[in-house]
Design a protein around this motif. Structure first.
Motif, PDB file in Angstrom:
ATOM      1  N   LEU A  49       0.847  -1.193   0.000  1.00 56.63           N
ATOM      2  CA  LEU A  49       0.000   0.000   0.000  1.00 56.63           C
ATOM      3  C   LEU A  49       0.883   1.244   0.000  1.00 56.63           C
ATOM      4  O   LEU A  49       1.715   1.415   0.889  1.00 56.63           O
ATOM      5  CB  LEU A  49      -0.900  -0.015   1.238  1.00 56.63           C
ATOM      6  N   ALA A  71      -2.918  -0.400   6.403  1.00 57.16           N
ATOM      7  CA  ALA A  71      -1.866  -1.431   6.425  1.00 57.16           C
ATOM      8  C   ALA A  71      -1.826  -2.145   7.764  1.00 57.16           C
ATOM      9  O   ALA A  71      -1.712  -3.378   7.825  1.00 57.16           O
ATOM     10  CB  ALA A  71      -0.516  -0.785   6.126  1.00 57.16           C
ATOM     11  N   TYR A  78       3.570  -1.387   3.698  1.00 58.89           N
ATOM     12  CA  TYR A  78       3.159  -0.053   3.247  1.00 58.89           C
ATOM     13  C   TYR A  78       4.350   0.892   3.139  1.00 58.89           C
ATOM     14  O   TYR A  78       5.404   0.679   3.744  1.00 58.89           O
ATOM     15  CB  TYR A  78       2.140   0.547   4.231  1.00 58.89           C
TER      16      TYR A  78
END
Length: 249
Positions: A70, A85, A92
């Motif tokens: 992410l 996340a 992330y």
């Protein structure tokens, strides 16, 4: 199970507001509904279709046990992406994207290993036993600084299932590296973006916090659905393996 996207929620979140018409990208023409006061308005019926397709893909990826990286380094998205996340246990990046995060495995992997080693030595008391208080404090400061840059990818698998990017014009390096490795990209594409750069384009306002949060909520539900499917399959496989085989007569 298909995810149903609520067009009213997208409207309330301001997902339809694009950029000024002078800043548009021609390849977004197919997703633009109209112009209003010098601003492009995104066709939310197309947002719904594309978002549902992207969510089903995310569910499929996580159902196969793969991770989704992410990415959201601009201010409006940092807290939202980090929370997403943490809630879904996905890797992330919300601070600066470091060149080679995906493509330079040796260098980035070495930095991640270094910070993990320091953390283990700090937790075990090894550093406190070996160094004075000031030196230990400096080690802690190094750990904290490295976690800002690498904390989100410490447990990232070498082969990702997908990358989700909030703003592809802001995080161009993330898009470039994922593309180089043929990792599918899911991304919000505002009217100033090139949707052809990603596999799953979600036409929407990538600046509004409410829009980013709403899409993050949908992604969270899609990931959780995928994980539930994976857990069910694992349970079914275990039950099949443990089922006694009838003796032959």
């Amino acid at each position: 199970m298909a995810t149903n996207v609520d067009i009213k929620k997208l409207l309330e979140a301001g997902a339809h507001f694009g950029h000024k018409t002078s800043r548009w990208h021609p390849k977004m023409a197919q997703y633009i509904h109209s112009k209003r006061g010098g601003t492009h308005i995104i066709d939310l019926t197309k947002t719904v279709v594309n978002l549902e397709i992207a969510l089903n893909f995310i569910t499929e990826v996580t159902a196969h046990g793969k991770q989704i990286l992410l990415v959201g380094t601009k201010r409006q998205s940092q807290d939202i992406i980090k929370k997403l996340a943490e809630d879904t246990n996905m890797p992330y990046v919300t601070e600066r994207w470091l060149g080679g995060m995906l493509t330079n495995v040796n260098t980035i992997g070495g930095r991640v290993k270094h910070v993990k080693d320091l953390e283990e030595r700090m937790a075990s008391g090894e550093l406190a036993a070996k160094y004075n208080k000031l030196e230990v404090q400096r080690f802690q400061e190094e750990i904290d600084a490295m976690n800002i840059l690498y904390g989100g990818i410490k447990d990232m698998n070498s082969r990702l299932g997908a990358v989700f990017v909030v703003d592809i014009t802001h995080d161009t390096n993330a898009v470039r590296e994922a593309t180089k490795l043929s990792i599918p990209i899911v991304a919000i594409t505002d009217t100033n973006s090139d949707p052809s750069l990603v596999k799953y384009a979600i036409p929407a306002n990538d600046d509004a916090i409410k829009t980013i949060q709403l899409i993050a909520d949908y992604i969270k539900a899609a990931i959780e659905e995928g994980k539930a499917q994976a857990a069910k399959k694992a349970g079914d496989d275990k039950a099949d393996a443990e089922e006694p085989v009838a003796p032959k007569k």
